[in-house]
Structures are given as structure tokens and as C-alpha cells.
Design a protein around this motif. Structure first.
Motif, mmCIF file in Angstrom:
data_model
loop_
_atom_site.group_PDB
_atom_site.id
_atom_site.type_symbol
_atom_site.label_atom_id
_atom_site.label_comp_id
_atom_site.label_asym_id
_atom_site.label_seq_id
_atom_site.Cartn_x
_atom_site.Cartn_y
_atom_site.Cartn_z
ATOM 1 N N GLY A 1 0.581 -1.336 -0.235
ATOM 2 C CA GLY A 1 -0.106 -0.052 -0.191
ATOM 3 C C GLY A 1 0.878 1.327 -0.121
ATOM 4 O O GLY A 1 0.318 2.380 0.176
ATOM 5 N N THR B 1 -4.277 -5.624 -9.786
ATOM 6 C CA THR B 1 -5.178 -5.613 -8.478
ATOM 7 C C THR B 1 -4.152 -5.075 -7.366
ATOM 8 O O THR B 1 -3.146 -6.005 -7.226
ATOM 9 N N LEU B 2 -4.437 -4.120 -6.623
ATOM 10 C CA LEU B 2 -3.379 -3.570 -5.712
ATOM 11 C C LEU B 2 -4.311 -4.307 -4.408
ATOM 12 O O LEU B 2 -5.310 -4.127 -4.010
ATOM 13 N N ASN C 1 -4.123 -4.427 -0.341
ATOM 14 C CA ASN C 1 -3.467 -3.998 0.849
ATOM 15 C C ASN C 1 -4.311 -4.329 2.377
ATOM 16 O O ASN C 1 -5.555 -4.705 2.179
ATOM 17 N N PHE D 1 -3.789 3.569 2.749
ATOM 18 C CA PHE D 1 -2.487 3.328 2.129
ATOM 19 C C PHE D 1 -1.483 4.175 2.488
ATOM 20 O O PHE D 1 -1.795 5.487 2.884
ATOM 21 N N LEU E 1 -0.792 7.845 -5.086
ATOM 22 C CA LEU E 1 -2.067 7.025 -4.701
ATOM 23 C C LEU E 1 -3.360 7.703 -5.754
ATOM 24 O O LEU E 1 -3.923 6.829 -6.380
ATOM 25 N N ILE F 1 -5.250 5.533 -8.594
ATOM 26 C CA ILE F 1 -6.610 5.451 -8.476
ATOM 27 C C ILE F 1 -7.335 6.059 -9.815
ATOM 28 O O ILE F 1 -8.104 5.378 -10.497
ATOM 29 N N PHE G 1 -8.661 -1.913 -6.621
ATOM 30 C CA PHE G 1 -8.002 -1.718 -5.398
ATOM 31 C C PHE G 1 -8.813 -2.817 -4.495
ATOM 32 O O PHE G 1 -9.931 -2.661 -4.477
ATOM 33 N N SER H 1 -8.607 -3.410 -0.297
ATOM 34 C CA SER H 1 -8.165 -2.885 1.156
ATOM 35 C C SER H 1 -8.777 -3.784 1.875
ATOM 36 O O SER H 1 -9.747 -4.343 1.683
#
Length: 127
Positions: A19, A38-39, A41, A46, A53, A57, A64, A66
């Protein structure tokens, strides 16, 4: 770089774990080679700088996730990555994210010991 060329030809989906700025930078770079990045976290927030960021985005190929952790890398018995078993930190629900490549975007010297003996690595310990 040879693997990145293979990704580009095949248009695979990729996961980046982290992140911070390193993860954002990796994700942005990898959008050149993948159909989707795909991130993932583990927390809701983050650590990346606002500018990094915002860039991630704004990119249409980056998704994302999270408050999510990787529980298992699928395909390691075949010395491959076929997907990731994920767990939501909020609900505990487990899902499978089908990806062909996974990158640890957790700093310049990632702690990849959990994958030792499961995936091929370089002498520096990177995959």
C-alpha cells in the motif's frame, strides 16, 4: 524482463501486494503489460504519498482491494501462480482472485521468506 514480455503477449491479470509508494509505482508500471492490476492492501489506509495514490486511482486498469490479506498462493505445487486466496480483514470472507503473476510491492527489500522453497527465486531472494 523476459517474463514481462510474456505478460504483454498474453495480457494476463497481475496482483501487487502493498500500500505504499513502491506498490503504487509497481502497479502503474505493470499496467503496460497486463489487462488488469489488482492492488491488495492489508489495511483500509494506504501509506503511499497522495500523488502516487491519486495516479493509481486515476488509472482505469488498476483495481483496489483494501483490508485484504493473501492467505495462499495457488499453483505453487506446479511452481506457478494461478491465483490468490484472499481473506477480508473486516468480514473474514475468503475469495479467490485469479491472477497469473504476483508482485510484492512492499519496499525495496521485500520480506519474501514465506515463499522460500515454494517458488523459484533469484540469488537475491526475489521472485
Amino acid at each position: 524482463m523476459r517474463d514481462l514480455r510474456r505478460i504483454f503477449r498474453l495480457g494476463k491479470e497481475i496482483a501487487v501486494i502493498g500500500g505504499g509508494d513502491s506498490a503504487m509505482e509497481e502497479a502503474l508500471f505493470l499496467t503496460r503489460f497486463a489487462t488488469k492490476v489488482t492492488l491488495i492492501n492489508r489495511t483500509e489506509n494506504f501509506r503511499a504519498s497522495r500523488i502516487m495514490l491519486d495516479r493509481a486511482i486515476a488509472h482505469p486498469s488498476i483495481k483496489f482491494l483494501s483490508s485484504t490479506v493473501v492467505e495462499e498462493v495457488l499453483g505453487v505445487e506446479e511452481k506457478d501462480v494461478k491465483g490468490l486466496r484472499l481473506r477480508s480483514m473486516k468480514s473474514g470472507e475468503q475469495t479467490v482472485l485469479p491472477v497469473s503473476f504476483m508482485f510484492l510491492g512492499i519496499g525495496h527489500i521485500p520480506n519474501a521468506k514465506m515463499f522460500a522453497g515454494q517458488l523459484d527465486s533469484t540469488r537475491m531472494g526475489t521472485f
